[in-house]
Enzyme design. Structure first.
Site, PDB file in Angstrom:
ATOM      1  CG  HIS A 104      -1.964   1.075   1.209  1.00  0.00           C
ATOM      2  ND1 HIS A 104      -3.311   0.803   1.190  1.00  0.00           N
ATOM      3  CD2 HIS A 104      -1.864   2.431   1.183  1.00  0.00           C
ATOM      4  CE1 HIS A 104      -3.995   1.939   1.177  1.00  0.00           C
ATOM      5  NE2 HIS A 104      -3.119   2.945   1.176  1.00  0.00           N
ATOM      6  CG  HIS A 106      -1.198   6.563  -2.196  1.00  0.00           C
ATOM      7  ND1 HIS A 106      -2.320   6.437  -2.984  1.00  0.00           N
ATOM      8  CD2 HIS A 106      -1.531   6.074  -0.979  1.00  0.00           C
ATOM      9  CE1 HIS A 106      -3.308   5.906  -2.274  1.00  0.00           C
ATOM     10  NE2 HIS A 106      -2.849   5.682  -1.046  1.00  0.00           N
ATOM     11  CD1 TRP A 192      -7.785  13.297   6.513  1.00  0.00           C
ATOM     12  CD2 TRP A 192      -7.438  12.948   4.341  1.00  0.00           C
ATOM     13  NE1 TRP A 192      -7.610  11.947   6.346  1.00  0.00           N
ATOM     14  CE2 TRP A 192      -7.398  11.695   5.018  1.00  0.00           C
ATOM     15  CE3 TRP A 192      -7.242  12.970   2.962  1.00  0.00           C
ATOM     16  CZ2 TRP A 192      -7.168  10.492   4.357  1.00  0.00           C
ATOM     17  CZ3 TRP A 192      -7.007  11.771   2.306  1.00  0.00           C
ATOM     18  CH2 TRP A 192      -6.971  10.555   2.991  1.00  0.00           C
ATOM     19  CG  PHE A 195      -2.491  14.071   3.167  1.00  0.00           C
ATOM     20  CD1 PHE A 195      -1.192  13.627   3.015  1.00  0.00           C
ATOM     21  CD2 PHE A 195      -3.534  13.253   2.741  1.00  0.00           C
ATOM     22  CE1 PHE A 195      -0.916  12.387   2.451  1.00  0.00           C
ATOM     23  CE2 PHE A 195      -3.266  12.018   2.177  1.00  0.00           C
ATOM     24  CZ  PHE A 195      -1.957  11.591   2.024  1.00  0.00           C
ATOM     25  CD  GLU A 196      -7.479  14.777  -0.462  1.00  0.00           C
ATOM     26  OE1 GLU A 196      -8.313  15.657  -0.773  1.00  0.00           O
ATOM     27  OE2 GLU A 196      -7.660  13.557  -0.655  1.00  0.00           O
ATOM     28  N   GLY A 314      -8.703   8.796  -1.803  1.00  0.00           N
ATOM     29  CA  GLY A 314      -9.160  10.092  -1.298  1.00  0.00           C
ATOM     30  C   GLY A 314      -9.850   9.917   0.042  1.00  0.00           C
ATOM     31  CG  HIS A 341      -7.774   3.564  -0.032  1.00  0.00           C
ATOM     32  ND1 HIS A 341      -7.068   3.137  -1.134  1.00  0.00           N
ATOM     33  CD2 HIS A 341      -6.907   4.306   0.714  1.00  0.00           C
ATOM     34  CE1 HIS A 341      -5.828   3.599  -1.067  1.00  0.00           C
ATOM     35  NE2 HIS A 341      -5.702   4.310   0.048  1.00  0.00           N
ATOM     36  CD  GLU A 344      -7.376   6.454   5.004  1.00  0.00           C
ATOM     37  OE1 GLU A 344      -6.340   7.095   5.291  1.00  0.00           O
ATOM     38  OE2 GLU A 344      -7.744   6.276   3.824  1.00  0.00           O
ATOM     39  CG  HIS A 369      -5.965   2.861   5.413  1.00  0.00           C
ATOM     40  ND1 HIS A 369      -4.800   3.212   6.060  1.00  0.00           N
ATOM     41  CD2 HIS A 369      -5.935   3.510   4.217  1.00  0.00           C
ATOM     42  CE1 HIS A 369      -4.104   4.039   5.306  1.00  0.00           C
ATOM     43  NE2 HIS A 369      -4.763   4.231   4.174  1.00  0.00           N
ATOM     44  CG  ASP A 426      -1.248   5.706   3.064  1.00  0.00           C
ATOM     45  OD1 ASP A 426      -1.529   5.500   1.881  1.00  0.00           O
ATOM     46  OD2 ASP A 426      -2.042   6.249   3.861  1.00  0.00           O
TER      47      ASP A 426
END
Length: 499
Positions: A104, A106, A192, A195-196, A314, A341, A344, A369, A426
């Site tokens: 897992h 990205h 988040w 993060f994104e 996402g 996913h 999560e 997750h 991750d």
């Protein structure tokens, strides 16, 4: 009806007065150990000797943590604990251990942020712009970076009074640890968003073909140096562009990735390879989802040894659930291996939580997750009976605010019942991690039982082979490469060479 194993153990304990207290206690503990991950793993004489060494160090660390909990790394947030972990003998052992597969990961967030800043941003093509308060790295003008807003990063660095300070500032845009320390305590949506945003900062940079190739060679290098033998990358296979503006479509990008992997394998003995789980953001509409599934089928047909599955990614709490794409996902279910996913979330009965049901009903081969699975007794039994492994990413779940103290991670429960798990990383580059060793450290020290060492690690490592997307023939070849590495690791651990 209860479990037959528990019935046979428990009934005599509560009914036979002749059995003394100590025997009852020992029997219960032995039964619990037998049920847990690694508790029933057969250990060779060499593994038993290695376990004695590891457990001596682990017990010492745990004892010290009881008397001085403020410096007990397994209970701390990674941003605070990292310096302590780096000095730990346990971590040095974990780093040296062959870890098998990372399943897992990205790609865009897999490389250390420091490497990106110290390498890619020092190249003459590297540019950046600021648009509506956001920073973007690129090498060209784009809709969000018009020509007049582009600035050479080299020129900006030269003008800055301190190269070190400038590079730290650059890194803060792609590394949560280098950003606002308050993020350690922020709510999940705030983290988040930051993060994104980092994916947006770096996306066009990594989609420039020369940078893409250097970046992915570094990705393979960092995990190889962390003693990972194989990986499965969540990748969108986004279009690339070249120096002269040439564009590369998904199939051409897959071809480039294939060449990179084969080139790396040729010069790095013991590296088994990498495959791609074609992944797109779950914020699409159903028509787009159908087009993406068609793209997967086409890519898998052209690159059957590389593109092996499909996923939607996402933040689950605020994006569409799997049920939004149910018709499309059911249509392609027989031709497309899913690796969703799901769960999560800290929710219970929410759409994000109930993604777990649909992931299982849609035959997801593994679940990314699966954090909230512990709330669902029926689903837990299904996951175990169907052999669906959970891709557990301890640091990710902590940094993205699902859990504070990793000793309270739901994976503790999964380990206690031998629900299959694999440990993965991750997005390590976005939170100042590297490879997967820090996740393994927390798995051993915070998630596994205090009394468990080599048995737990052995189970996790070899399950990462078992639950991979490799063919049976490939798994056999992989095992023949992994076993000697495992044996050398045990020899070095017993000889005290690793710490």
């Amino acid at each position: 009806m209860g479990s037959p194993v528990l019935f046979l153990v428990w009934f005599p304990l509560v009914s036979c007065i002749s059995i003394d207290y100590a025997t009852k206690r020992h029997t219960i503990l032995a039964a619990e150990k037998q049920l847990s991950t690694g508790g029933h793993a057969f250990l060779t004489v060499k593994e038993l000797k290695a376990d004695e060494v590891l457990m001596t160090l682990k017990n010492k660390t745990i004892t010290e943590g009881v008397t001085n909990p403020s410096s007990f790394a397994p209970a701390m947030h990674f941003f605070q604990a990292k310096p302590l972990i780096d000095q730990s003998s346990i971590f040095k052992i974990v780093r040296a251990m062959p870890k098998g597969s990372v399943l897992h990961l990205h790609n865009t967030a897999a490389v250390t942020a420091e490497w990106i800043i110290k390498n890619l941003t020092y190249r003459p093509e590297a540019k950046m712009c600021e648009s509506e308060g956001n920073i973007y790295f690129t090498t060209r003008k784009t809709p969000f970076c018009p020509e007049e807003s582009l600035q050479s990063i080299q020129t900006l660095r030269t003008k800055n009074g301190s190269t070190e300070a400038f590079d730290t500032w650059l890194e803060s845009h792609i590394n949560l640890k280098k950003g606002d320390p308050a993020l350690m305590h922020a709510d999940i949506n705030t983290v988040w968003v930051e993060f994104e945003k980092m994916f947006s900062v770096i996306r066009d940079f990594v989609n420039y073909r020369p940078f893409f190739e250097a970046f992915h060679m570094q990705l393979l290098k960092e995990f190889y140096e962390d003693n990972v033998q194989y990986m499965e990358l969540r990748m969108p296979l986004s279009k690339l562009y070249d120096t002269d503006g040439k564009a590369y479509d998904e199939a051409q990008v897959a071809g480039i990735v294939t060449n990179l992997i084969e080139t790396f394998k040729a010069s790095h003995p013991g590296f088994v390879g990498a495959k791609i789980i074609f992944s797109k953001h779950r914020g699409v509409d159903s028509g787009t989802a159908q087009d993406l599934l068609k793209s997967y089928v086409k890519l898998n047909k052209e690159f059957p040894k590389l593109v092996v599955g499909f996923d939607l990614v996402g933040q689950e709490d605020i994006n569409q659930p799997l049920t939004s794409f149910l018709d499309e996902l059911q249509e392609f279910r027989k031709t497309t291996p899913y690796f969703f996913h799901a769960g999560e979330t800290n929710g219970y009965g929410s759409e994000a939580d109930l993604n777990l049901i649909d992931a299982i009903l849609l035959d997801s081969r593994r679940i990314g997750h699966g954090f909230s699975l512990y709330k669902h007794p029926v689903l837990r039994k299904l996951v175990k009976s169907e052999g669906i492994a959970l891709e557990v990413c301890p640091l990710s779940n902590q940094v993205l605010r699902l859990v504070n103290d990793l000793r309270n991670h739901p994976a503790v429960y999964y380990v206690s019942e031998s629900i299959p798990i694999v440990i993965s990383a991750d997005d390590p580059g976005f939170w100042d991690s590297k490879g997967v060793s820090y996740d393994f450290y927390y798995a051993l020290m915070a998630i596994a039982p205090s009394s468990t060492g080599i048995g737990f690690l052995k189970q996790i490592v070899w399950d990462s082979v078992r639950y991979s997307s490799l063919t049976p023939e490939e798994r056999t070849e992989y095992s023949e490469i992994l076993q000697p590495k495992w044996d050398r690791f045990l020899d070095d651990l017993i000889a005290g060479k690793l710490f």
